[in-house]
Design a protein around this motif. Structure first.
Motif, mmCIF file in Angstrom:
data_model
loop_
_atom_site.group_PDB
_atom_site.id
_atom_site.type_symbol
_atom_site.label_atom_id
_atom_site.label_comp_id
_atom_site.label_asym_id
_atom_site.label_seq_id
_atom_site.Cartn_x
_atom_site.Cartn_y
_atom_site.Cartn_z
ATOM 1 N N GLN A 1 23.480 42.506 18.805
ATOM 2 C CA GLN A 1 22.947 43.092 17.580
ATOM 3 C C GLN A 1 23.670 44.403 17.240
ATOM 4 O OE1 GLN A 1 20.001 41.904 15.783
ATOM 5 N NE2 GLN A 1 20.214 40.052 16.973
ATOM 6 N N THR A 2 23.944 45.213 18.248
ATOM 7 C CA THR A 2 24.609 46.491 18.020
ATOM 8 C C THR A 2 26.072 46.303 17.637
ATOM 9 O OG1 THR A 2 23.100 47.500 19.603
ATOM 10 C CG2 THR A 2 25.037 48.772 19.024
ATOM 11 N N ALA A 3 26.722 45.281 18.180
ATOM 12 C CA ALA A 3 28.114 45.022 17.814
ATOM 13 C C ALA A 3 28.224 44.700 16.325
ATOM 14 C CB ALA A 3 28.670 43.874 18.649
ATOM 15 N N ASN A 4 27.335 43.864 15.820
ATOM 16 C CA ASN A 4 27.343 43.572 14.388
ATOM 17 C C ASN A 4 27.018 44.813 13.572
ATOM 18 O OD1 ASN A 4 28.202 41.019 13.659
ATOM 19 N ND2 ASN A 4 26.267 40.061 14.170
ATOM 20 N N LEU A 5 26.035 45.572 14.003
ATOM 21 C CA LEU A 5 25.671 46.796 13.288
ATOM 22 C C LEU A 5 26.849 47.763 13.238
ATOM 23 C CD1 LEU A 5 23.529 48.544 11.885
ATOM 24 C CD2 LEU A 5 22.852 49.356 14.151
ATOM 25 N N TYR A 6 27.501 47.971 14.366
ATOM 26 C CA TYR A 6 28.661 48.864 14.423
ATOM 27 C C TYR A 6 29.781 48.370 13.509
ATOM 28 C CZ TYR A 6 32.848 51.147 16.159
ATOM 29 O OH TYR A 6 34.023 51.844 16.239
ATOM 30 N N GLY A 7 30.069 47.076 13.575
ATOM 31 C CA GLY A 7 31.131 46.520 12.746
ATOM 32 C C GLY A 7 30.868 46.698 11.264
ATOM 33 N N TYR A 8 29.647 46.425 10.852
ATOM 34 C CA TYR A 8 29.340 46.529 9.423
ATOM 35 C C TYR A 8 29.200 47.967 8.945
ATOM 36 C CZ TYR A 8 29.151 41.563 8.876
ATOM 37 O OH TYR A 8 29.509 40.250 8.814
ATOM 38 N N ILE A 9 28.744 48.858 9.787
ATOM 39 C CA ILE A 9 28.737 50.273 9.401
ATOM 40 C C ILE A 9 30.164 50.771 9.256
ATOM 41 C CG2 ILE A 9 28.233 52.612 10.248
ATOM 42 C CD1 ILE A 9 25.578 51.541 11.284
ATOM 43 N N HIS A 10 31.026 50.350 10.170
ATOM 44 C CA HIS A 10 32.431 50.729 10.082
ATOM 45 C C HIS A 10 33.068 50.159 8.814
ATOM 46 C CE1 HIS A 10 35.656 52.862 11.709
ATOM 47 N NE2 HIS A 10 36.119 52.018 12.588
ATOM 48 N N ARG B 1 33.378 42.260 6.028
ATOM 49 C CA ARG B 1 33.678 41.437 7.201
ATOM 50 C C ARG B 1 34.546 42.240 8.158
ATOM 51 N NH1 ARG B 1 37.970 36.685 5.634
ATOM 52 N NH2 ARG B 1 39.646 38.055 5.000
ATOM 53 N N TRP B 2 34.489 41.835 9.406
ATOM 54 C CA TRP B 2 35.273 42.496 10.447
ATOM 55 C C TRP B 2 35.685 41.465 11.478
ATOM 56 C CZ3 TRP B 2 33.400 42.522 15.478
ATOM 57 C CH2 TRP B 2 32.054 42.213 15.635
ATOM 58 N N TRP B 3 36.776 41.743 12.177
ATOM 59 C CA TRP B 3 37.242 40.876 13.245
ATOM 60 C C TRP B 3 38.236 41.628 14.106
ATOM 61 C CZ3 TRP B 3 39.082 40.400 8.305
ATOM 62 C CH2 TRP B 3 40.448 40.463 8.135
ATOM 63 N N ASN B 4 38.585 41.010 15.217
ATOM 64 C CA ASN B 4 39.562 41.562 16.146
ATOM 65 C C ASN B 4 40.818 40.713 16.065
ATOM 66 O OD1 ASN B 4 40.976 42.732 18.192
ATOM 67 N ND2 ASN B 4 39.524 42.247 19.800
ATOM 68 N N GLN B 5 41.945 41.367 15.993
ATOM 69 C CA GLN B 5 43.219 40.673 15.883
ATOM 70 C C GLN B 5 44.119 41.160 17.009
ATOM 71 O OE1 GLN B 5 44.675 40.876 11.912
ATOM 72 N NE2 GLN B 5 46.775 40.612 12.538
ATOM 73 N N ILE B 6 44.793 40.248 17.676
ATOM 74 C CA ILE B 6 45.699 40.613 18.767
ATOM 75 C C ILE B 6 47.120 40.361 18.302
ATOM 76 C CG2 ILE B 6 46.377 40.129 21.134
ATOM 77 C CD1 ILE B 6 43.463 39.445 21.692
ATOM 78 N N ASP B 7 47.963 41.400 18.370
ATOM 79 C CA ASP B 7 49.336 41.260 17.898
ATOM 80 C C ASP B 7 50.215 40.623 18.970
ATOM 81 O OD1 ASP B 7 49.688 43.295 19.689
ATOM 82 O OD2 ASP B 7 50.286 44.799 18.232
ATOM 83 N N ASP C 1 52.376 41.912 20.893
ATOM 84 C CA ASP C 1 52.503 42.718 22.104
ATOM 85 C C ASP C 1 51.270 42.633 22.981
ATOM 86 O OD1 ASP C 1 54.972 43.524 21.170
ATOM 87 O OD2 ASP C 1 54.147 45.309 20.181
ATOM 88 N N GLY C 2 50.228 41.964 22.501
ATOM 89 C CA GLY C 2 48.988 41.848 23.255
ATOM 90 C C GLY C 2 48.000 42.975 22.997
ATOM 91 N N LYS C 3 48.291 43.807 22.020
ATOM 92 C CA LYS C 3 47.393 44.918 21.693
ATOM 93 C C LYS C 3 46.314 44.435 20.724
ATOM 94 C CE LYS C 3 50.714 48.557 22.444
ATOM 95 N NZ LYS C 3 51.418 49.699 21.882
ATOM 96 N N SER C 4 45.123 44.934 20.963
ATOM 97 C CA SER C 4 43.975 44.556 20.153
ATOM 98 C C SER C 4 43.832 45.505 18.971
ATOM 99 C CB SER C 4 42.719 44.594 21.025
ATOM 100 O OG SER C 4 41.593 44.298 20.274
ATOM 101 N N HIS C 5 43.649 44.924 17.781
ATOM 102 C CA HIS C 5 43.448 45.712 16.567
ATOM 103 C C HIS C 5 42.169 45.237 15.889
ATOM 104 C CE1 HIS C 5 47.522 47.332 16.774
ATOM 105 N NE2 HIS C 5 47.919 46.104 17.063
ATOM 106 N N TRP C 6 41.289 46.183 15.574
ATOM 107 C CA TRP C 6 40.068 45.860 14.859
ATOM 108 C C TRP C 6 40.330 46.006 13.378
ATOM 109 C CZ3 TRP C 6 36.004 43.663 17.112
ATOM 110 C CH2 TRP C 6 35.941 43.726 18.502
ATOM 111 N N VAL C 7 39.900 45.018 12.616
ATOM 112 C CA VAL C 7 40.097 45.026 11.176
ATOM 113 C C VAL C 7 38.725 45.061 10.518
ATOM 114 C CG1 VAL C 7 41.099 43.813 9.213
ATOM 115 C CG2 VAL C 7 42.203 43.678 11.450
ATOM 116 N N PHE C 8 38.523 46.035 9.628
ATOM 117 C CA PHE C 8 37.270 46.192 8.894
ATOM 118 C C PHE C 8 37.589 46.135 7.410
ATOM 119 C CE2 PHE C 8 34.949 47.340 12.614
ATOM 120 C CZ PHE C 8 35.853 48.018 13.413
#
Length: 184
Positions: free
Chosen positions: A131-140, A60-66, A68-75
């Motif tokens: 479709q590519t966003a999901n592919l990228y997330g799951y490959i990561h 699973r993957w998602w985006n988390q914002i701390d 400070d407003g910075k975006s962090h991707w979690v894989f």
């Protein structure tokens, strides 16, 4: 085994492709076709990202914002020591669907561009993007997800909430005591 998750993993993807190919035959309304296909693509994105990826391959993957407003991707990748034959088949279906569908939408892009059906171009680009966003997330996740889901979840809930908590106790006379000093 997760036959329902496997079904919906392919259902929304294939439905969006079939609707794109044959929507002109069933409806004369461009807007109705556009909205229907976009909804199918959105349902596919949500179900793959939030349900089928976790159930079928343990990723699973998602985006988390701390703060400070910075975006962090979690894989994340769930560590599974042995995979049964049924889950291996489900994983194969998951990856084939995840890889083949962006290729199909890319072919739609070039056919739309060369046939000058430019009104469909925005929809095809949306299909490629989702479709590519999901592919990228799951490959990561597959290549770089070293954290187990339970460890990340416990750390997320454990560290973000603890510093903000204060010990609070109600004494015998009904007044609240805050912190370690016990001031009233």
């Amino acid at each position: 085994r997760h036959p329902l998750a496997t079904f919906f993993h392919l259902f929304f993807r294939v439905s969006a492709i079939v609707a794109y190919l044959f929507c002109d035959w069933f409806s004369n309304s461009f807007v109705a076709c556009f909205v229907t296909i976009l909804l199918l693509l959105s349902f596919d994105f949500w179900s793959v990202k939030n349900v089928t990826g976790r159930l079928l391959v343990g990723l699973r993957w998602w985006n988390q914002i701390d703060e400070d407003g910075k975006s962090h991707w979690v894989f994340e990748a769930k560590r599974v020591p042995t995979i049964a034959a049924s889950t291996e088949a489900e994983a194969r279906i998951f990856w084939l669907g995840l890889i083949i569908c962006p290729v199909i939408w890319t072919m739609f892009f070039f056919s739309t561009l060369f046939s000058l059906r430019l009104k469909w171009l925005a929809l095809v680009i949306a299909g490629i993007s989702l479709q590519t966003a999901n592919l990228y997330g799951y490959i990561h996740c597959k290549l770089g997800g070293q954290k187990t889901i339970s460890r990340v979840t416990s750390r997320l809930f454990g560290t973000t909430d603890v510093p903000k908590r204060q010990s609070r106790r109600i004494s015998e006379d009904g007044t609240e005591e805050h912190g370690k000093t016990g001031t009233r």
